[in-house]
Design a protein around this motif. Structure first.
Motif, PDB file in Angstrom:
ATOM      1  N   GLU A  26      -8.116  14.152  -4.952  1.00  0.00           N
ATOM      2  CA  GLU A  26      -7.713  14.034  -6.344  1.00  0.00           C
ATOM      3  C   GLU A  26      -6.362  14.715  -6.556  1.00  0.00           C
ATOM      4  O   GLU A  26      -5.955  15.574  -5.777  1.00  0.00           O
ATOM      5  CB  GLU A  26      -8.763  14.676  -7.243  1.00  0.00           C
ATOM      6  CG  GLU A  26     -10.159  14.087  -7.113  1.00  0.00           C
ATOM      7  CD  GLU A  26     -10.250  12.683  -7.697  1.00  0.00           C
ATOM      8  OE1 GLU A  26      -9.391  12.344  -8.522  1.00  0.00           O
ATOM      9  OE2 GLU A  26     -11.182  11.960  -7.332  1.00  0.00           O
ATOM     10  N   ASP A  70      -1.043  18.164 -16.626  1.00  0.00           N
ATOM     11  CA  ASP A  70      -2.441  18.592 -16.714  1.00  0.00           C
ATOM     12  C   ASP A  70      -2.548  20.056 -17.102  1.00  0.00           C
ATOM     13  O   ASP A  70      -3.465  20.442 -17.842  1.00  0.00           O
ATOM     14  CB  ASP A  70      -3.149  18.355 -15.371  1.00  0.00           C
ATOM     15  CG  ASP A  70      -3.306  16.875 -15.070  1.00  0.00           C
ATOM     16  OD1 ASP A  70      -3.741  16.133 -15.972  1.00  0.00           O
ATOM     17  OD2 ASP A  70      -2.989  16.453 -13.944  1.00  0.00           O
ATOM     18  N   TRP A 127      -4.060  23.785 -20.945  1.00  0.00           N
ATOM     19  CA  TRP A 127      -4.645  22.878 -19.972  1.00  0.00           C
ATOM     20  C   TRP A 127      -5.340  21.758 -20.720  1.00  0.00           C
ATOM     21  O   TRP A 127      -5.903  21.955 -21.788  1.00  0.00           O
ATOM     22  CB  TRP A 127      -5.615  23.614 -19.048  1.00  0.00           C
ATOM     23  CG  TRP A 127      -6.598  24.474 -19.763  1.00  0.00           C
ATOM     24  CD1 TRP A 127      -7.867  24.160 -20.147  1.00  0.00           C
ATOM     25  CD2 TRP A 127      -6.379  25.835 -20.212  1.00  0.00           C
ATOM     26  NE1 TRP A 127      -8.455  25.217 -20.798  1.00  0.00           N
ATOM     27  CE2 TRP A 127      -7.572  26.259 -20.848  1.00  0.00           C
ATOM     28  CE3 TRP A 127      -5.302  26.716 -20.121  1.00  0.00           C
ATOM     29  CZ2 TRP A 127      -7.697  27.527 -21.402  1.00  0.00           C
ATOM     30  CZ3 TRP A 127      -5.429  27.979 -20.676  1.00  0.00           C
ATOM     31  CH2 TRP A 127      -6.617  28.373 -21.301  1.00  0.00           C
ATOM     32  N   LYS A 128      -5.293  20.578 -20.141  1.00  0.00           N
ATOM     33  CA  LYS A 128      -5.800  19.390 -20.821  1.00  0.00           C
ATOM     34  C   LYS A 128      -7.303  19.478 -21.078  1.00  0.00           C
ATOM     35  O   LYS A 128      -8.055  20.076 -20.303  1.00  0.00           O
ATOM     36  CB  LYS A 128      -5.480  18.134 -19.997  1.00  0.00           C
ATOM     37  CG  LYS A 128      -4.107  17.561 -20.296  1.00  0.00           C
ATOM     38  CD  LYS A 128      -3.997  16.147 -19.780  1.00  0.00           C
ATOM     39  CE  LYS A 128      -2.737  15.487 -20.313  1.00  0.00           C
ATOM     40  NZ  LYS A 128      -2.593  14.102 -19.827  1.00  0.00           N
ATOM     41  N   ASN A 129      -7.708  18.851 -22.184  1.00  0.00           N
ATOM     42  CA  ASN A 129      -9.130  18.725 -22.477  1.00  0.00           C
ATOM     43  C   ASN A 129      -9.833  18.087 -21.281  1.00  0.00           C
ATOM     44  O   ASN A 129      -9.373  17.090 -20.727  1.00  0.00           O
ATOM     45  CB  ASN A 129      -9.349  17.875 -23.723  1.00  0.00           C
ATOM     46  CG  ASN A 129      -8.752  18.514 -24.969  1.00  0.00           C
ATOM     47  OD1 ASN A 129      -8.670  19.736 -25.079  1.00  0.00           O
ATOM     48  ND2 ASN A 129      -8.321  17.693 -25.915  1.00  0.00           N
ATOM     49  N   GLY A 130     -10.950  18.656 -20.892  1.00  0.00           N
ATOM     50  CA  GLY A 130     -11.673  18.174 -19.708  1.00  0.00           C
ATOM     51  C   GLY A 130     -11.573  19.150 -18.555  1.00  0.00           C
ATOM     52  O   GLY A 130     -12.439  19.170 -17.678  1.00  0.00           O
ATOM     53  N   ILE A 131     -10.519  19.956 -18.528  1.00  0.00           N
ATOM     54  CA  ILE A 131     -10.411  21.051 -17.563  1.00  0.00           C
ATOM     55  C   ILE A 131     -11.067  22.280 -18.192  1.00  0.00           C
ATOM     56  O   ILE A 131     -10.825  22.601 -19.351  1.00  0.00           O
ATOM     57  CB  ILE A 131      -8.945  21.341 -17.207  1.00  0.00           C
ATOM     58  CG1 ILE A 131      -8.314  20.118 -16.520  1.00  0.00           C
ATOM     59  CG2 ILE A 131      -8.821  22.574 -16.319  1.00  0.00           C
ATOM     60  CD1 ILE A 131      -6.823  20.263 -16.271  1.00  0.00           C
ATOM     61  N   THR A 132     -11.902  22.969 -17.441  1.00  0.00           N
ATOM     62  CA  THR A 132     -12.680  24.087 -17.981  1.00  0.00           C
ATOM     63  C   THR A 132     -12.149  25.421 -17.470  1.00  0.00           C
ATOM     64  O   THR A 132     -12.008  25.611 -16.258  1.00  0.00           O
ATOM     65  CB  THR A 132     -14.158  23.955 -17.589  1.00  0.00           C
ATOM     66  OG1 THR A 132     -14.657  22.695 -18.040  1.00  0.00           O
ATOM     67  CG2 THR A 132     -14.984  25.069 -18.208  1.00  0.00           C
ATOM     68  N   THR A 166     -12.116  24.998 -13.514  1.00  0.00           N
ATOM     69  CA  THR A 166     -12.832  23.892 -12.894  1.00  0.00           C
ATOM     70  C   THR A 166     -12.173  22.611 -13.376  1.00  0.00           C
ATOM     71  O   THR A 166     -12.120  22.341 -14.580  1.00  0.00           O
ATOM     72  CB  THR A 166     -14.324  23.887 -13.278  1.00  0.00           C
ATOM     73  OG1 THR A 166     -14.919  25.120 -12.855  1.00  0.00           O
ATOM     74  CG2 THR A 166     -15.042  22.721 -12.613  1.00  0.00           C
ATOM     75  N   LEU A 167     -11.633  21.825 -12.443  1.00  0.00           N
ATOM     76  CA  LEU A 167     -10.940  20.593 -12.798  1.00  0.00           C
ATOM     77  C   LEU A 167     -11.937  19.508 -13.178  1.00  0.00           C
ATOM     78  O   LEU A 167     -13.156  19.669 -13.038  1.00  0.00           O
ATOM     79  CB  LEU A 167     -10.060  20.141 -11.635  1.00  0.00           C
ATOM     80  CG  LEU A 167      -9.015  21.163 -11.160  1.00  0.00           C
ATOM     81  CD1 LEU A 167      -8.209  20.596  -9.997  1.00  0.00           C
ATOM     82  CD2 LEU A 167      -8.091  21.574 -12.296  1.00  0.00           C
ATOM     83  N   THR A 168     -11.421  18.389 -13.656  1.00  0.00           N
ATOM     84  CA  THR A 168     -12.288  17.320 -14.158  1.00  0.00           C
ATOM     85  C   THR A 168     -13.196  16.739 -13.083  1.00  0.00           C
ATOM     86  O   THR A 168     -14.250  16.188 -13.393  1.00  0.00           O
ATOM     87  CB  THR A 168     -11.441  16.191 -14.776  1.00  0.00           C
ATOM     88  OG1 THR A 168     -10.481  15.744 -13.808  1.00  0.00           O
ATOM     89  CG2 THR A 168     -10.717  16.683 -16.015  1.00  0.00           C
ATOM     90  N   ASP A 169     -12.794  16.852 -11.808  1.00  0.00           N
ATOM     91  CA  ASP A 169     -13.622  16.319 -10.727  1.00  0.00           C
ATOM     92  C   ASP A 169     -14.569  17.372 -10.161  1.00  0.00           C
ATOM     93  O   ASP A 169     -15.249  17.129  -9.164  1.00  0.00           O
ATOM     94  CB  ASP A 169     -12.745  15.750  -9.609  1.00  0.00           C
ATOM     95  CG  ASP A 169     -11.906  16.818  -8.918  1.00  0.00           C
ATOM     96  OD1 ASP A 169     -11.805  17.934  -9.482  1.00  0.00           O
ATOM     97  OD2 ASP A 169     -11.364  16.552  -7.828  1.00  0.00           O
TER      98      ASP A 169
END
Length: 383
Positions: A26, A70, A127-132, A166-169
């Motif tokens: 990714e 990102d 950091w973009k929505n979806g990254i925690t 923690t990334l989106t994947d």
């Protein structure tokens, strides 16, 4: 002619290996920029009259919104925080702001200004929505230099922030964002900035020790306005080589790797090695850097794209902030491209790595190892 069964099985195995590599590799982008958010003046004193101010900070925020990195890590986010971040609110989660540089609402002993320090670091992450974000911490530098001169480094509480993401994947990474000690351009040109360089060296050492203390299996990315050139600061010997020497991890610089032929510039005794224009040396090196660290065990990353945006980061022909943004795209899930490792006569010290096109690559490749000696040949997968 029919393909022998063994070669057919090998071809199927290799195809599956490459497909698995493509699926797990990714990418994500990261940018670092000094937004030059010091106030243009405090009371009647001029502080940063050429800075972007409120209007320029809005343009910087809109630039970042349009670019859509990102993750973005900023320095000098002081007095124009809302103007800077409002354009990002819909698409990004953001860090805690530690305040501005000013006198409103503060108890300041104007007779003893040498003792005053603003408790803000100017650091900001988005950091973009979806990254925690799973954890964050803020650490001040233990060494600074310059209270009323040498870029006023002691007037604010500079340091670094550490983030666990923690990334989106589902992949996990650690990021450090920081602003290191600066100096006066005239002193740097004349080689009279030894105390600034000493302070930066102590900061590099503090950063190194913090990284090694908390290093685990997650890759680490170091970004920020490091105020450092390889030609004048002992980055390689005190930071990169020291971490590499532990055997626990390997350090890379994205600019060195992708733009400078994997060669670190040689240090020059006490002076900048060549004139900087807009904080960019003739060699292409900048004060803002993106380094990354792959632990010996665990998931690795590698940089696949590096850019200094000198074109779009302008308004009326002038740079929007103090520095041009630096961005890097990373691939996660593999340390390097798949390759073949040959060991001749059982001597691993003589081994070399090649990709499937026969080109040399470094020793962090993953793929097939073919071991050859006088008795037998066998192969295994390197992960």
């Amino acid at each position: 002619m029919k393909m022998p069964r063994l070669w057919m099985l090998a071809a199927i195995w290799l195809t599956g290996l490459m497909a698995g590599y493509a699926q797990e590799a990714e990418t994500f982008s990261i940018a670092t920029l000094n937004v030059d958010g010091l106030p243009q003046k405090i009371l009647v004193a001029k502080v940063n009259p050429d800075g972007p101010g409120g209007g320029g900070s809005v343009r910087i925020g809109r630039y970042l919104q349009k670019r859509g990195y990102d993750m973005v890590f900023m320095q000098e986010d002081f007095n124009y925080h809302e103007e800077l971040t409002v354009p990002l609110e819909d698409d990004y989660q953001m860090d805690s702001w530690t305040g501005d540089v000013g006198v409103d609402g503060r108890q300041i002993d104007f007779l003893h200004l040498q003792n005053h320090r603003f408790e803000c670091d100017g650091l900001m992450g988005a950091w973009k929505n979806g990254i925690t974000l799973t954890s964050t911490s803020r650490t001040p530098w233990t060494a600074n230099f310059g209270k009323f001169s040498h870029a006023l480094d002691e007037i604010v509480t500079k340091g670094f922030r550490r983030y666990e993401f923690t990334l989106t994947d589902g992949q996990q990474i650690v990021v450090y964002n920081m602003h290191m000690d600066a100096g006066d351009t005239a002193d740097e040109r004349e080689g009279k900035d030894s105390l600034d360089r000493d302070a930066r060296l102590k900061q590099w050492n503090q950063l190194r020790d913090d990284i090694l203390t908390r290093l685990d299996t997650r890759p680490v990315i170091v970004v920020g306005d490091l105020n450092s050139y390889y030609c004048r600061d002992q980055i390689k010997s005190n930071f990169i080589d020291e971490i590499d020497a532990t055997g626990r991890a390997k350090v890379y610089d994205a600019w060195v790797e992708l733009q400078n032929g994997e060669k670190y510039p040689d240090p020059v005794d006490g002076i900048v090695c060549c004139e900087a224009k807009g904080n960019i040396l003739e060699s292409g090196e900048v004060l803002d850097k993106v380094l990354y660290i792959n632990p010996t065990s665990g998931t690795g990353i590698h940089a696949v794209n590096y850019k200094i945006d000198t074109t779009d980061y302008q308004h009326d022909g002038k740079m929007l902030g103090d520095h041009y943004p630096v961005s890097v795209t990373f691939q996660i899930g593999s340390r390097k491209q798949t390759g073949i490792h040959e060991i001749e006569n059982g001597k691993s010290s003589d081994s070399k790595w090649f990709n499937l096109n026969g080109q040399r690559i470094d020793d962090n490749a993953r793929g097939i190892v073919i071991e050859r000696n006088g008795e037998k040949t066998h192969k295994r997968i390197v992960k």
